[in-house]
Scaffold this active site. Structure first.
Site, mmCIF file in Angstrom:
data_model
loop_
_atom_site.group_PDB
_atom_site.id
_atom_site.type_symbol
_atom_site.label_atom_id
_atom_site.label_comp_id
_atom_site.label_asym_id
_atom_site.label_seq_id
_atom_site.Cartn_x
_atom_site.Cartn_y
_atom_site.Cartn_z
ATOM 1 N N PRO A 134 0.859 -1.141 -0.023
ATOM 2 C CA PRO A 134 -0.032 0.034 0.020
ATOM 3 C C PRO A 134 0.906 1.227 0.017
ATOM 4 O O PRO A 134 1.447 1.690 1.060
ATOM 5 C CB PRO A 134 -0.664 -0.179 1.285
ATOM 6 C CG PRO A 134 -0.054 -0.911 2.175
ATOM 7 C CD PRO A 134 0.766 -1.785 1.240
ATOM 8 N N ASP A 187 6.205 2.565 1.579
ATOM 9 C CA ASP A 187 5.177 1.563 2.085
ATOM 10 C C ASP A 187 4.532 2.284 3.379
ATOM 11 O O ASP A 187 5.196 2.190 4.441
ATOM 12 C CB ASP A 187 5.998 0.500 2.350
ATOM 13 C CG ASP A 187 4.762 -0.957 2.700
ATOM 14 O OD1 ASP A 187 3.842 -0.507 3.314
ATOM 15 O OD2 ASP A 187 5.486 -2.060 2.519
ATOM 16 N N HIS A 188 3.287 2.236 3.269
ATOM 17 C CA HIS A 188 2.544 3.031 4.362
ATOM 18 C C HIS A 188 2.308 2.133 5.626
ATOM 19 O O HIS A 188 1.754 2.441 6.618
ATOM 20 C CB HIS A 188 1.252 3.306 3.872
ATOM 21 C CG HIS A 188 0.710 4.900 4.391
ATOM 22 N ND1 HIS A 188 0.782 5.157 5.720
ATOM 23 C CD2 HIS A 188 0.185 5.974 3.767
ATOM 24 C CE1 HIS A 188 0.325 6.294 5.858
ATOM 25 N NE2 HIS A 188 -0.250 6.920 4.852
ATOM 26 N N ARG A 189 2.736 0.776 5.395
ATOM 27 C CA ARG A 189 2.790 -0.082 6.463
ATOM 28 C C ARG A 189 3.873 0.138 7.324
ATOM 29 O O ARG A 189 3.670 -0.147 8.442
ATOM 30 C CB ARG A 189 2.805 -1.461 5.890
ATOM 31 C CG ARG A 189 1.528 -1.949 5.399
ATOM 32 C CD ARG A 189 1.921 -3.285 4.539
ATOM 33 N NE ARG A 189 2.864 -3.464 3.663
ATOM 34 C CZ ARG A 189 3.084 -4.519 3.120
ATOM 35 N NH1 ARG A 189 2.522 -5.428 3.193
ATOM 36 N NH2 ARG A 189 4.379 -4.267 2.330
ATOM 37 N N CYS A 215 5.542 3.124 8.245
ATOM 38 C CA CYS A 215 5.530 4.259 8.721
ATOM 39 C C CYS A 215 4.437 5.281 8.194
ATOM 40 O O CYS A 215 3.702 4.802 7.255
ATOM 41 C CB CYS A 215 6.933 5.113 8.553
ATOM 42 S SG CYS A 215 7.111 5.772 6.670
#
Length: 494
Positions: free
Chosen positions: A287, A464-466, A468
């Site tokens: 994501p 990658d928004h997972r 940070c």
């Protein structure tokens, strides 16, 4: 007597399962030494020269240039232990196909023949290539056929059967039975199987080999002839009949519309296929989000010019803009280690990586590749620049090894060399972020409260928004921009 050993496409490492034949380095009939490169193949990672673990005479090659083979498929066969002076040039593949050994036999023969078992250039013994020799086809066929025909029982009062194998055969060299209806002169199981697959009656063929031996070339010719005959019948059946009551001579042929050109189909394989798979997986699993900022690179360009203008023993080599940006990235990752990580989806864990292995995108004739600068966090700008230059040259010549293209933890993509200002980079899976750099060009800019023309660059960070949130990503990107605008900021972390 020589034994014919089969050399299969070896496992080239890095999880590669197939390779494309780019260029054969030997011809049938040539003498090869142990560990001599025999074929150049292209994998999804790099170009690799594959050495043969056997020393002897090449009797057959499998696959034309451009053919893609899976790991474990036959590459070539080598006659090991050929008598001195025996010429094996012009050997047909079919004359050796029945003599290829299985894996265990090949391993035993390798040991007895001095084969190394090494499969990659740089990992073998590095023995020099043997002088190439060529041999007459007639001697090859006679020798190989004699080694393949079982010894006949010795008659009373005659010489032993083993001696008979060294004499020139007076009768047809070998026979096979087709459908139990009588013998035909054929020695190769592959030739018989090929004939069965294409409904070719071997009894109707005249062999072109010694004593009428049916070779693969004879079966291939019969297959082509059958295909041409079938195609001619199809064309005749599809031809339009003349209208009723009108003789063929007086019939007027109706004009036909020109056929639309067929669409070109390009296989996704090799480097292009690997890039497609990685990018698709990145967009499917990660994501991602992108943030960007414009930065005034005037001071950075001035610092670089001053570095490269320095003279004297301590001046050192020229420093590139990419090397300076790479050094800025390693400093930023030290402050924001969240972006130097990966995600273990099965364990649902973020894995913080201890070192920075910096990848940089490089466009080559073979496509986009990402060489990796190992331990970039331990290098200064000069060292990073030298390693980038070395890897770039290897990329241009197609000599990067698979190990030099894997293991990156963060990627720097300078797409500004293509004359574009910005982009939204796709993360190089399984990494967590990529920094994109646009072209540096003069633009109007407010500098110290006044409008001026400055060297401006757009920086884009896809993350990658997972691993940070936006605050961390923004902090990373802002630090990079600050170092670009005020290179003195970087001195604090050196």
């Amino acid at each position: 007597m020589p034994r014919v050993l089969e050399f299969k496409l070896p496992d080239l490492g890095e999880g590669l399962t197939e390779a494309e034949i780019v260029r054969w380095l030997v011809e049938v009939g040539e003498v090869v030494a142990i560990d001599q490169p025999v074929v150049e193949v292209e994998t999804a990672k790099a170009m690799v020269e594959v050495p043969c673990p056997y020393g002897g005479v090449v009797t057959a090659r499998f696959g034309e240039e451009g053919t893609e083979l899976p790991v474990g498929a036959p590459l070539l066969t080598v006659a090991v232990g050929a008598p001195e002076g025996l010429d094996l040039s012009g050997a047909s593949p079919s004359s050796t196909e029945s003599l290829t050994s299985d894996t265990s036999a090949s391993a035993t023969a390798t040991e007895s023949s001095g084969g190394s078992g090494n499969v990659l250039v740089g990992y073998g013994t590095g023995a020099p290539a043997a002088r190439r020799r060529r041999i007459r086809p007639d001697r090859l066929d006679r020798t190989l056929v004699r080694t393949s025909v079982p010894d006949a029982p010795a008659a009373s009062g005659t010489a032993p059967a083993t001696a008979a194998t060294h004499a020139a055969p007076a009768a047809p060299v070998a026979v096979g039975v087709v459908n139990g209806q009588g013998p035909v002169p054929v020695v190769s199981p592959l030739v018989r199987r090929l004939a069965r697959q294409h409904d070719i009656d071997l009894r109707r063929l005249a062999g072109s080999g010694p004593d009428g031996l049916i070779l693969r070339a004879d079966v291939d010719g019969a297959i082509r002839q059958a295909e041409e005959t079938a195609a001619a019948k199809t064309r005749t059946a599809r031809a339009p009949a003349a209208p009723t009551g009108v003789s063929p001579a007086s019939a007027v042929e109706a004009p036909t519309a020109p056929a639309a050109p067929a669409a070109e189909r390009i296989p996704l394989r090799g480097v292009r296929g690997a890039v497609a798979d990685k990018l698709s997986r990145s967009r499917t699993e990660i994501p991602d989000a992108t943030c960007w900022v414009d930065a005034d690179a005037t001071e950075l360009m001035a610092v670089r010019a001053a570095m490269n203008a320095a003279t004297g023993p301590s001046a050192g080599p020229k420093v590139s803009v990419l090397a300076l940006l790479a050094r800025i990235c390693t400093a930023a990752l030290a402050r924001f280690p969240e972006l130097n990580s990966t995600v273990d989806t099965e364990a649902r864990e973020i894995v913080r990586l201890p070192g920075v292995h910096l990848g940089f995108a490089a466009q080559t004739e073979r496509g986009l590749v990402v060489p990796v600068v190992r331990d970039a966090h331990t290098r200064n700008a000069e060292s990073i620049g030298a390693e980038i230059a070395r890897l770039t040259e290897l990329a241009r010549t197609g000599k990067l090894s698979p190990a030099q293209l894997t293991g990156g933890t963060f990627t720097l993509n300078n797409y500004g060399v293509f004359g574009v200002d910005g982009s939204t980079p796709i993360i190089n899976h399984p990494e967590a972020a990529m920094l994109g750099v646009g072209r540096i060009m003069p633009k109007p800019w407010v500098h110290q409260g006044e409008l001026a023309v400055r060297q401006v660059v757009q920086l884009s960070l896809t993350f990658d928004h997972r691993v940070c949130d936006g605050g961390t990503a923004g902090g990373f990107l802002r630090y990079v921009a600050d170092c670009v605008e005020q290179p003195a900021v970087l001195l604090r972390t050196l």
